[in-house]
Design an enzyme around this catalytic site. Structure first.
Site, PDB file in Angstrom:
ATOM      1  N   ASP A 669      68.740  44.545  72.268  1.00 59.14           N
ATOM      2  CA  ASP A 669      68.895  43.690  73.442  1.00 59.14           C
ATOM      3  C   ASP A 669      69.876  42.546  73.161  1.00 59.14           C
ATOM      4  O   ASP A 669      70.755  42.240  73.970  1.00 59.14           O
ATOM      5  CB  ASP A 669      67.502  43.158  73.831  1.00 59.14           C
ATOM      6  CG  ASP A 669      67.565  42.282  75.045  1.00 59.14           C
ATOM      7  OD1 ASP A 669      68.003  42.773  76.095  1.00 59.14           O
ATOM      8  OD2 ASP A 669      67.195  41.092  74.927  1.00 59.14           O
ATOM      9  N   LYS A 673      73.691  41.838  74.692  1.00 56.43           N
ATOM     10  CA  LYS A 673      74.088  40.560  75.291  1.00 56.43           C
ATOM     11  C   LYS A 673      75.333  40.003  74.626  1.00 56.43           C
ATOM     12  O   LYS A 673      76.231  39.469  75.293  1.00 56.43           O
ATOM     13  CB  LYS A 673      72.941  39.558  75.198  1.00 56.43           C
ATOM     14  CG  LYS A 673      71.781  39.918  76.122  1.00 56.43           C
ATOM     15  CD  LYS A 673      70.580  39.043  75.841  1.00 56.43           C
ATOM     16  CE  LYS A 673      69.468  39.307  76.830  1.00 56.43           C
ATOM     17  NZ  LYS A 673      68.188  38.754  76.389  1.00 56.43           N
TER      18      LYS A 673
END
Ligand code: ADP
Ligand code: ASP
Ligand code: MG
Length: 806
Positions: A669, A673
């Site tokens: 994750d 990003k």
């Protein structure tokens, strides 16, 4: 004296006719009343003539027309008075039956018979109304309104007509009733003024009698900003100039028949459009006043037209081509609605009624036979099923930016424009589109000029998990405020989960949409997307509240079809750079939005800030960030008494983590990003460029169910606690951070002391530090709560609203 014209709907039933009687009797001065046939009767009479000429059984339809009239008479009159009305009408019926029978026997429908038949409706309605109103007297319009043949239709002999009407002026009854529509030629034969022509009859009477006002009574409150049947948000215009009304009606606003304006304009007689069913509404005034405050007053459209294009390099600089073109068309009585010529002179396009297209094409091919043989002209192309849209307003004169605004709004909705025309009078800009795009175009243009009280966004949402549900609730809660302050209405035009989908162009009820979805039929994301494209609604936006790669794969197709994409799903933005770049480019090329602010820091304005910096010429040199609210929450909450696995379970239960917490714990994750932030900062970063240390070592991950994984995680609790307490022993804290510095991208743990900007980062806060040319010594910092459905939904909401901003 006033002239009042009542249209077909005003004469459509006995109760409507009682309204008419009331309106007429309320007038405090002599009035001339012009009536249309009872609503729908002209259509039926025309159908009757067609049945007769084709030798089909017309008697049932004739009977139907008789019943319509006899019912109205029964409802309006006592039996005795009704008998009188029937007796007066008898002559009309006899004539109608005689002509129809003749047509049927000879199977020939001459113009004379056609006009006699189609004009009977007005004669009958005029008799009914004049008998109903006390002291009213019926006149035969055919004696005064005179026509001659011109091209394919009848043309009013204006001087003669106005003179004979003028001679009536002093002998008229206080209430005189004239049938509209009908006229006669020099031989005394029946003619008509064309469909919708009763308005024109009334204008001729008003002009000949020099009336002080012409009132057109119909079934809407006035002249509207657009056709109310297509644009529900169209509103009534207070005033229009004669020219504006003429342009709008020429381009399809049916509320007034275009030739009507001329006689009124010549004598400067004001026209009022009024509603028979709402007489107290002020209506629309049409007069000589030119109000320049509003740039665009209204829009109108014509469908069932074709675009004919004559093209060829041999036309350049040659004079007489357009003259020959128009002459050839005029010889075949083809009416030209719009003309557009490219300044290179290599093509001329014209718009004509679809019914004339084939004949016109043949006529032009014949006219330019020599040039076509010499290949100077390529031929004549026809685009069928087209429509013309026109925007009209005196205020467009000498005002720049109108066409910019017009074509921008049309373009970003993916509507292709085939030809454009603007007269030098600058009163009207008209353009040609495919008929399939007409409804969408009218909506978009109506909104673009704030002719509507609000703009509508058509939203299609996929995903009804925590974020999706929260978003729907937010939109529902905010809808009233949005409408009031932002003049915006978000309509949920479609909703889907992984298995089902539901649609409603006007908007699904937000509070029951999810339940409705559960009862909806099976479907796939492909079907959902195809339907969105087929719906072709204005300002469409696809909102992805999933974490699915199948959904992310649809973005390209959506963007290519001019549908904006707003997404909380990070997959597309962090997959191969080429995909990211293609999506961004397509969005720019199509003029739609591709927004994913919630991909990083949920609702925090991180991507927006970077975009602003880059757009203003700043360069992002370094980026350091704590990007996972979930992981920061975990780091902050693990302690000697609370092992890692327990806090992971809690984070999952609170909805902080991804549905599968491994996505967070692997570092995927954060990696995603970082990729997105770096790309937005102008670095073509790929996954393999990033040096990644997972939050939990690689060996703990396999394809087992989530529950099993959490069990297994327990065996890592001790190691993690050791790492944490070691840092604590040195007065430091652990942070799981991402960085892009000196060309190196990294994701992993760092230990920071009390002086470090990441030291005080409680709960699930995020922090991003940006060092740039302009922010070098003191990096820009963005910090805040960066996880959870609530802030993510808020961020999505903000992105959705941006879809309609330029
Ligand atoms: P009538 O029978 O009274 O002559 P029409 O049907 O000819 O009535 O014209 C009125 C209709 O015109 C309205 O009911 C409306 O649907 C349609 N219309 C189209 N464009 C406009 C517009 N810009 N403003 C008002 N009405 C319009
Ligand atoms: N009755 C005629 C028509 O329907 C004329 C009119 O109503 O204006 O076209
Ligand atoms: Mg009409």
């Amino acid at each position: 004296m006033k002239v009042l014209k009542f249209g077909g709907t005003s004469m459509g039933s006995s109760s409507a006719i009682i309204n008419v009687k009331r309106i007429v009797e309320h007038m405090d001065q002599p009035v001339v009343v012009v009536v249309s046939a009872v609503g729908g009767v002209t259509d039926k009479l025309i159908q009757l003539s067609k049945l007769a000429v084709n030798n089909e059984d017309y008697l049932p339809l004739l009977h139907q027309i008789e019943v319509i009239h006899s019912t109205i008479i029964k409802e309006l009159f006592t039996p005795a008075a009704g008998k009188t009305v029937e007796a007066i009408s008898l002559q009309v019926w006899q004539e109608l039956k005689q002509v129809i029978q003749g047509v049927s026997l000879t199977q020939e429908l001459s113009t004379k018979s056609y006009d006699t038949i189609s004009g009977c409706g007005e004669r009958l309605s005029a008799i009914i109304l004049s008998e109903l109103i006390d002291k009213a007297k019926v006149y035969d319009s055919r004696l005064f309104i005179k026509t001659e043949i011109n091209g394919r239709g009848h043309h009013v002999k204006l001087n003669e007509t106005l003179q004979s009407i003028g001679e009536l002026k002093f002998s008229l009854a206080p209430i005189s009733v004239f049938p509209g529509f009908i006229a006669s030629n020099e031989k005394g034969e029946h003619t008509t003024l064309g469909r919708g022509g009763s308005d024109y009859s009334a204008a001729l009477l008003a002009s000949g009698l020099e009336a002080e006002m012409l009132e057109i009574w119909t079934d809407v409150d006035g002249f509207m900003s657009a056709d109310p049947r297509v644009i529900r948000r169209a509103y009534c215009l207070e005033q229009l100039s004669y020219s504006e009304a003429m342009e709008l009606s020429h381009f399809g606003a049916k509320v007034i028949y275009p030739p009507t304006i001329i006689p009124a304009l010549q004598k400067q007689i004001p026209i009022k459009i009024k509603n028979t069913f709402n007489p107290s509404a002020p209506g629309t005034l049409i007069n000589g006043q030119k109000d320049n405050h509003k740039r665009v007053k209204g829009l109108s459209s014509i469908r069932d037209v074709s675009l004919l294009t004559v093209q060829g390099n041999g036309m350049i600089g040659i004079s007489g081509i357009s003259m020959r073109m128009f002459k050839a068309l005029a010889q075949h009585n083809v009416n030209i609605i719009l003309i557009s010529q490219a300044s290179s002179e290599s093509s001329i396009s014209i718009v004509i009624n679809a019914a004339d297209a084939e004949m016109a094409k043949l006529a032009l091919i014949k006219e330019f036979e020599t040039e076509i043989n010499r290949k100077e002209i390529n031929g004549v192309a026809i685009d069928k099923q087209m429509a013309v849209v026109a925007i009209v307003g005196e205020g467009m004169k000498h005002t720049s930016g109108v066409s910019g605004q017009l074509f921008n709004s049309v373009g970003r909705n993916g509507i292709n424009i085939y030809a454009i025309a603007q007269g030098a009078s600058e009163l009207n800009i008209s353009f040609v589109i495919h008929e399939n795009d007409l409804r969408k175009t009218l909506n978009v243009v109506h909104e673009a000029f704030f002719l509507s009280q609000y703009q509508a966004i058509h939203m299609y949402q996929v995903g009804v998990g925590n974020v999706g549900k929260n978003l729907l609730e937010k939109i529902e809660r905010q809808s009233e405020r949005l409408m009031k302050t932002e003049h915006l209405s978000i309509r949920l035009a479609g909703l889907a989960n992984s298995k089902q989908m539901a649609f409603n162009d006007r908007g699904l009820e937000l509070d029951s949409a999810i339940e409705l979805l559960q009862e909806a039929p099976q479907s796939s994301i492909d079907q959902f997307v195809d339907q969105i494209i087929a719906n072709n609604l204005s300002n469409s936006v696809f909102v992805d509240c999933t974490a699915s790669d199948l959904v992310a794969k649809q973005y390209q197709k959506l963007l290519e079809n001019n549908i904006s994409v707003v997404t909380a799903n990070k997959i597309a933005g962090s997959s191969a750079y080429s995909i990211y770049e293609k999506h961004k480019k397509t969005a720019i090329q199509k003029g739609v939005k591709y927004l994913f602010e919630t991909n990083v820091g949920a609702g925090l304005p991180i991507i927006n800030t970077i975009n602003g910096m880059v757009q203003s010429g700043d360069r992002i040199l370094q980026l350091e960030a704590v990007l996972s609210g979930t992981l920061n929450y975990i780091v902050n909450n693990v302690s000697t008494d609370r092992p890692l696995s327990e806090v992971v379970i809690e984070a999952k239960e609170k909805g902080f983590s991804e549905p599968d917490p491994r996505i967070d714990l692997k570092g995927t994750d954060v990696l995603r990003k970082l990729l997105i932030l770096a790309r937005e900062s102008d670095y073509a970063l790929e996954e393999h460029h990033v040096d990644i240390q997972p939050f939990v070592p690689e060996s703990y991950f396999s394809d087992e169910p989530v529950e099993d994984f959490i069990q297994r995680l327990k065996s890592y609790d001790k190691k993690f606690e050791e790492m944490r307490s070691k840092a604590e022993g040195q007065d430091k804290v652990l942070r799981y951070a991402a960085s892009l510095k000196e060309g190196r991208a990294k994701v992993g743990f760092i230990e920071v002391d009390a002086n470090h900007p990441f030291y005080n980062l409680a709960d699930s806060n995020n922090k991003v530090m940006l060092r740039s040319d302009y922010y070098y010594d003191h990096p820009m910092e963005i910090k805040g709560y960066g996880a959870g459905a609530d802030v993510t939904a808020a961020g999505l909401f903000a992105d959705i609203i941006k879809v309609v901003n330029l």
